[in-house]
Write a protein that holds these residues in place. Structure first.
Motif, short mmCIF file in Angstrom:
data_model
loop_
_atom_site.label_atom_id
_atom_site.label_comp_id
_atom_site.label_asym_id
_atom_site.label_seq_id
_atom_site.Cartn_x
_atom_site.Cartn_y
_atom_site.Cartn_z
N ARG A 198 35.33 2.92 44.44
CA ARG A 198 36.52 2.38 45.12
C ARG A 198 36.34 2.58 46.62
O ARG A 198 36.22 3.71 47.09
N LEU A 199 36.31 1.50 47.35
CA LEU A 199 36.23 1.55 48.80
C LEU A 199 37.63 1.45 49.38
O LEU A 199 38.49 0.76 48.83
N SER A 200 37.83 2.11 50.49
CA SER A 200 39.11 2.03 51.18
C SER A 200 38.89 1.68 52.64
O SER A 200 37.89 2.07 53.23
N LYS A 229 33.65 -11.92 41.29
CA LYS A 229 34.91 -12.26 40.63
C LYS A 229 34.92 -11.72 39.21
O LYS A 229 33.96 -11.86 38.47
N GLY A 230 36.02 -11.07 38.87
CA GLY A 230 36.14 -10.46 37.56
C GLY A 230 35.67 -9.02 37.50
O GLY A 230 35.96 -8.30 36.54
N ARG A 231 34.94 -8.60 38.53
CA ARG A 231 34.45 -7.21 38.57
C ARG A 231 35.11 -6.42 39.71
O ARG A 231 35.31 -5.22 39.58
N PHE A 232 35.42 -7.09 40.81
CA PHE A 232 36.02 -6.43 41.97
C PHE A 232 37.49 -6.84 42.11
O PHE A 232 37.86 -7.98 41.79
N THR A 233 38.29 -5.92 42.60
CA THR A 233 39.70 -6.20 42.86
C THR A 233 40.08 -5.67 44.22
O THR A 233 39.87 -4.49 44.52
N ILE A 234 40.64 -6.54 45.05
CA ILE A 234 41.10 -6.14 46.37
C ILE A 234 42.61 -5.98 46.34
O ILE A 234 43.31 -6.75 45.68
N SER A 235 43.10 -4.97 47.04
CA SER A 235 44.54 -4.72 47.09
C SER A 235 44.88 -4.12 48.44
O SER A 235 44.01 -3.62 49.15
N ARG A 236 46.16 -4.17 48.79
CA ARG A 236 46.56 -3.59 50.07
C ARG A 236 47.92 -2.93 49.95
O ARG A 236 48.74 -3.30 49.12
N THR A 239 46.47 0.35 54.47
CA THR A 239 45.20 0.48 53.77
C THR A 239 44.91 -0.76 52.92
O THR A 239 45.82 -1.44 52.45
N VAL A 240 43.63 -1.03 52.78
CA VAL A 240 43.15 -2.07 51.88
C VAL A 240 42.04 -1.47 51.04
O VAL A 240 41.11 -0.86 51.59
N ASP A 241 42.13 -1.61 49.74
CA ASP A 241 41.14 -1.03 48.84
C ASP A 241 40.32 -2.12 48.15
O ASP A 241 40.81 -3.24 47.95
N LEU A 242 39.13 -1.76 47.77
CA LEU A 242 38.28 -2.64 46.96
C LEU A 242 37.79 -1.84 45.76
O LEU A 242 36.95 -0.93 45.92
N GLN A 243 38.34 -2.14 44.63
CA GLN A 243 37.90 -1.49 43.39
C GLN A 243 36.72 -2.28 42.84
O GLN A 243 36.84 -3.48 42.57
N MET A 244 35.61 -1.60 42.67
CA MET A 244 34.38 -2.27 42.22
C MET A 244 33.98 -1.69 40.87
O MET A 244 33.68 -0.50 40.76
N ASN A 245 34.01 -2.54 39.86
CA ASN A 245 33.63 -2.14 38.52
C ASN A 245 32.38 -2.89 38.07
O ASN A 245 32.00 -3.90 38.65
N SER A 246 31.77 -2.40 37.02
CA SER A 246 30.57 -3.03 36.45
C SER A 246 29.55 -3.34 37.54
O SER A 246 29.03 -4.45 37.64
N LEU A 247 29.29 -2.36 38.35
CA LEU A 247 28.39 -2.56 39.49
C LEU A 247 26.98 -2.88 39.05
O LEU A 247 26.49 -2.38 38.02
#
Length: 120
Positions: free
Chosen positions: A17-19, A63-70, A76-84
């Protein structure tokens, strides 16, 4: 001013998870995006979220693996990265501008990069 953090080393299939933390009262008026530069390659768009957080766009490769939110209350803005995947290895930058410019990998405001390394 933008500051990105949360990078690191992860095995393929794992998550990170990046912030992106921002200072300034106008943060909530900008779209924020994540743009990455893989080793030896040009920078590429990853994801963008509009100022209110109700519209997002993703590169096809994530798409389908990463989710951006704020969270504008916390700036803050986060980037949740799954199935890397190993091909996700890159320096990731957060940036603020209009969605169209961010999707072209351009921005007036950049944070420093954070390195994500995905091992196979």
């Amino acid at each position: 001013q933008l500051q990105a953090y949360g990078g690191g080393l992860v095995q393929a299939g794992g998550s990170l998870r990046l912030s992106c933390a921002a200072s300034g009262r106008t943060f909530g008026t900008y779209a924020v995006g994540w743009i990455r530069r893989p080793p030896g390659k040009e920078r590429e768009f990853v994801a963008v979220i509009n100022w209110s957080g109700d519209t997002t766009y993703y590169a096809g490769s994530v798409k389908g693996r990463f989710t951006i939110s704020r969270d504008n209350a916390k700036n803050t803005v986060d980037l949740q990265m799954n199935s890397l995947k190993p091909e996700d290895t890159a320096v990731y930058y957060c940036a603020a501008d209009t969605p169209s410019r961010l999707m072209k990998g351009r921005a007036d405001y950049w944070g420093q990069g954070t390195l994500v390394t995905v091992s196979s």
